[in-house]
Enzyme design. Structure first.
Site, PDB file in Angstrom:
ATOM      1  N   CYS A  11       9.206  -4.630  53.654  1.00  0.00           N
ATOM      2  CA  CYS A  11       9.572  -5.925  53.056  1.00  0.00           C
ATOM      3  C   CYS A  11      10.961  -5.912  52.406  1.00  0.00           C
ATOM      4  CB  CYS A  11       8.517  -6.366  52.052  1.00  0.00           C
ATOM      5  SG  CYS A  11       6.864  -6.410  52.752  1.00  0.00           S
ATOM      6  N   ASN A  55       3.271 -13.967  53.150  1.00  0.00           N
ATOM      7  CA  ASN A  55       4.218 -12.847  53.099  1.00  0.00           C
ATOM      8  C   ASN A  55       4.640 -12.501  54.524  1.00  0.00           C
ATOM      9  OD1 ASN A  55       5.448 -10.345  52.930  1.00  0.00           O
ATOM     10  ND2 ASN A  55       3.968  -9.484  51.483  1.00  0.00           N
ATOM     11  N   HIS A 104      11.648 -11.300  47.422  1.00  0.00           N
ATOM     12  CA  HIS A 104      10.699 -11.172  48.535  1.00  0.00           C
ATOM     13  C   HIS A 104       9.462 -12.011  48.212  1.00  0.00           C
ATOM     14  CE1 HIS A 104       7.928  -9.780  51.425  1.00  0.00           C
ATOM     15  NE2 HIS A 104       7.243  -9.017  50.597  1.00  0.00           N
TER      16      HIS A 104
HETATM   17  O1  UT7 Z   1       5.181  -7.065  50.337  1.00  0.00           O
HETATM   18  C1  UT7 Z   1       4.450  -6.436  49.356  1.00  0.00           C
HETATM   19  C2  UT7 Z   1       3.027  -6.595  49.768  1.00  0.00           C
HETATM   20  N1  UT7 Z   1       1.993  -6.842  48.893  1.00  0.00           N
HETATM   21  C3  UT7 Z   1       1.994  -7.432  47.697  1.00  0.00           C
HETATM   22  O2  UT7 Z   1       2.935  -7.816  47.119  1.00  0.00           O
HETATM   23  C4  UT7 Z   1       0.641  -7.610  47.089  1.00  0.00           C
HETATM   24  C5  UT7 Z   1       0.610  -7.301  45.630  1.00  0.00           C
HETATM   25  N2  UT7 Z   1      -0.712  -7.477  45.105  1.00  0.00           N
HETATM   26  C6  UT7 Z   1      -1.296  -8.695  44.997  1.00  0.00           C
HETATM   27  O3  UT7 Z   1      -0.709  -9.706  45.326  1.00  0.00           O
HETATM   28  C7  UT7 Z   1      -2.695  -8.770  44.417  1.00  0.00           C
HETATM   29  O4  UT7 Z   1      -3.063  -7.500  43.915  1.00  0.00           O
HETATM   30  C8  UT7 Z   1      -3.732  -9.254  45.460  1.00  0.00           C
HETATM   31  C9  UT7 Z   1      -3.491 -10.722  45.752  1.00  0.00           C
HETATM   32  C10 UT7 Z   1      -3.647  -8.444  46.727  1.00  0.00           C
HETATM   33  C11 UT7 Z   1      -5.155  -9.125  44.886  1.00  0.00           C
HETATM   34  O5  UT7 Z   1      -5.250  -9.813  43.664  1.00  0.00           O
HETATM   35  P1  UT7 Z   1      -5.969  -9.129  42.422  1.00  0.00           P
HETATM   36  O6  UT7 Z   1      -5.922 -10.108  41.343  1.00  0.00           O
HETATM   37  O7  UT7 Z   1      -5.300  -7.796  42.202  1.00  0.00           O
HETATM   38  O8  UT7 Z   1      -7.455  -8.981  42.949  1.00  0.00           O
HETATM   39  P2  UT7 Z   1      -8.335  -7.670  43.165  1.00  0.00           P
HETATM   40  O9  UT7 Z   1      -7.800  -6.863  44.291  1.00  0.00           O
HETATM   41  O10 UT7 Z   1      -8.540  -7.000  41.852  1.00  0.00           O
HETATM   42  O11 UT7 Z   1      -9.696  -8.312  43.619  1.00  0.00           O
HETATM   43  C12 UT7 Z   1     -10.464  -9.115  42.730  1.00  0.00           C
HETATM   44  C13 UT7 Z   1     -11.731  -9.543  43.437  1.00  0.00           C
HETATM   45  C14 UT7 Z   1     -12.513  -8.388  44.056  1.00  0.00           C
HETATM   46  O12 UT7 Z   1     -13.881  -8.661  43.885  1.00  0.00           O
HETATM   47  P3  UT7 Z   1     -14.714  -7.935  42.701  1.00  0.00           P
HETATM   48  O13 UT7 Z   1     -14.575  -6.472  42.971  1.00  0.00           O
HETATM   49  O14 UT7 Z   1     -14.025  -8.373  41.428  1.00  0.00           O
HETATM   50  O15 UT7 Z   1     -16.081  -8.481  42.886  1.00  0.00           O
HETATM   51  C15 UT7 Z   1     -12.188  -8.491  45.528  1.00  0.00           C
HETATM   52  O16 UT7 Z   1     -13.210  -7.976  46.360  1.00  0.00           O
HETATM   53  O17 UT7 Z   1     -11.411 -10.429  44.526  1.00  0.00           O
HETATM   54  C16 UT7 Z   1     -12.063  -9.977  45.720  1.00  0.00           C
HETATM   55  N3  UT7 Z   1     -11.243 -10.358  46.862  1.00  0.00           N
HETATM   56  C17 UT7 Z   1     -11.347 -11.560  47.469  1.00  0.00           C
HETATM   57  N4  UT7 Z   1     -12.154 -12.608  47.233  1.00  0.00           N
HETATM   58  C18 UT7 Z   1     -11.991 -13.689  48.041  1.00  0.00           C
HETATM   59  C19 UT7 Z   1     -10.259  -9.644  47.470  1.00  0.00           C
HETATM   60  N5  UT7 Z   1      -9.732 -10.365  48.468  1.00  0.00           N
HETATM   61  C20 UT7 Z   1     -10.383 -11.556  48.492  1.00  0.00           C
HETATM   62  C21 UT7 Z   1     -10.273 -12.709  49.281  1.00  0.00           C
HETATM   63  N6  UT7 Z   1     -11.090 -13.744  49.024  1.00  0.00           N
HETATM   64  N7  UT7 Z   1      -9.366 -12.819  50.284  1.00  0.00           N
END
Ligand code: UT7
Length: 320
Positions: free
Chosen positions: A114, A277, A247
């Site tokens: 990225c 993204n 980005h």
């Molecule tokens: O180019 C660089 C690439 N990447 C990035 O910049 C990504 C950087 N990170 C992020 O943007 C965030 O960490 C994410 C958007 C990927 C995730 O957000 P988060 O607030 O860190 O959520 P999490 O991973 O802690 O997940 C929270 C909950 C989990 O459920 P439990 O364990 O709390 O029951 C996940 O299983 O959300 C669940 N979850 C979803 N629910 C619905 C994860 N993905 C999804 C989804 N839909 N697509």
């Protein structure tokens, strides 16, 4: 006389097929509410079967050349930033050169995920400032839809396909004012596609894997650091920037970065809601959108920022 490189044209391209969060919610356990609240993403474009990074790069490049009033044969250097190349080799840049109908100019790919466009722009700037080349085409082009595990909701909802391109030309004034690039390979495990091809088989995984929270924290920290580094090179402060174009990974990362710079959200260019993204394509796509809708104007100072797998990060400060 000091030579600078100036952005004289921009272009972008998105595949025709637009997939909304609601569309995804029909095929996986997710919701529009979750995706919008956690990422700001509303929709993404997905390449058609057989449509490759070089195809997307071609459309973006043609638009950038047209806006610069130049032909492909006027370009001295072609750099394509991509982590989803058409082939292992030849490079996507060589394929693009052929599709553009040009010959002879050096063409190569940059692999910095990225951060790839910011890496490519910095490399092209150095070639132009050295006097070796008078013009360059720098493209970010990706088909991340091909490296997503569509059964993994934690990554599949985050990415989209697209391309963005800029034409750089040597000039007597800025132009690109400052740039800084960094990497920390010890963090390679937090965002990767840890697969390879050997003996006709995929060894490891061909799908994107990510520790989302680790990436989030890393990105917010380094985007501030590298932004301040480029500002210091020119004796400027964040308040001197007209537009911040980081980005486009997650609107929460974008807003946190603007906040750390003390910049109002109105100075932030946000396209992640529309494109998701698009990795190396996200920064030139956002730049092109903001130029075409009249926000970015001649004379404006803009900060372009990349961060991604590697881990890699960088920033380029540009006067338009
Ligand atoms: O180019 C660089 C690439 N990447 C990035 O910049 C990504 C950087 N990170 C992020 O943007 C965030 O960490 C994410 C958007 C990927 C995730 O957000 P988060 O607030 O860190 O959520 P999490 O991973 O802690 O997940 C929270 C909950 C989990 O459920 P439990 O364990 O709390 O029951 C996940 O299983 O959300 C669940 N979850 C979803 N629910 C619905 C994860 N993905 C999804 C989804 N839909 N697509």
């Amino acid at each position: 006389m000091t030579v600078w490189s100036r952005i004289v044209g921009t272009g972008s391209y998105l595949p025709a097929r637009c997939v909304t969060n609601a569309d995804l919610a029909r095929t996986m356990e997710t919701s529009d509410e979750w995706i919008q609240a956690r990422t700001g993403i509303r929709q993404r474009h997905i390449a058609a079967e057989g449509q490759s990074s070089s195809d997307l790069a071609l459309e973006a490049s043609r638009a950038a050349l047209a806006s610069a009033g130049m032909q492909a044969s006027d370009i001295d250097l072609i750099i394509v930033a991509t982590s989803t190349p058409d082939f292992i080799f030849p490079s996507t840049a060589c394929l693009l050169q052929s599709k553009l109908g040009a010959k002879g100019a050096p063409a190569f790919d940059v692999q910095a995920v990225c951060s790839g466009f910011v890496y490519g722009l910095t490399i092209a700037d150095k070639f132009i400032r050295s006097g070796q080349y008078k013009s360059a085409l720098v493209v970010g082009a990706e088909v991340f839809s091909r490296i997503l595990d569509w059964n993994d909701r934690s990554t599949a909802v985050l990415f989209g396909d697209g391309a963005g391109a800029v034409v750089l030309k040597a000039d007597s004034g800025p132009g690109i004012m400052a740039s800084a690039l960094h990497a920390d390979g010890s963090q390679s495990g937090i965002l990767s596609v840890p697969g390879s091809i050997c003996g006709g088989k995929v060894i490891g995984s061909p799908f994107l894997q990510m520790d989302g929270q680790a990436v989030f924290k890393f990105a917010v920290r380094v985007l501030e650091e590298v932004g301040r580094e480029t500002l210091a090179q020119c004796g400027l402060v964040a308040g001197d920037i007209d537009w911040l174009i980081p980005h486009q990974a997650n609107v929460r990362i974008l807003e946190a970065t603007a906040k750390r710079f003390g910049l109002d959200r109105s100075k932030l260019v946000v396209t992640v809601d529309q494109h998701a993204n698009t990795s190396a394509a996200s920064v030139p796509l956002a730049l092109d959108c903001a130029i075409r809708d009249g926000r970015v104007k001649p004379g404006h100072k803009i900060m372009l920022q990349g961060v991604g797998g590697g881990f890699t990060w960088g920033a380029v400060l540009v006067q338009m």
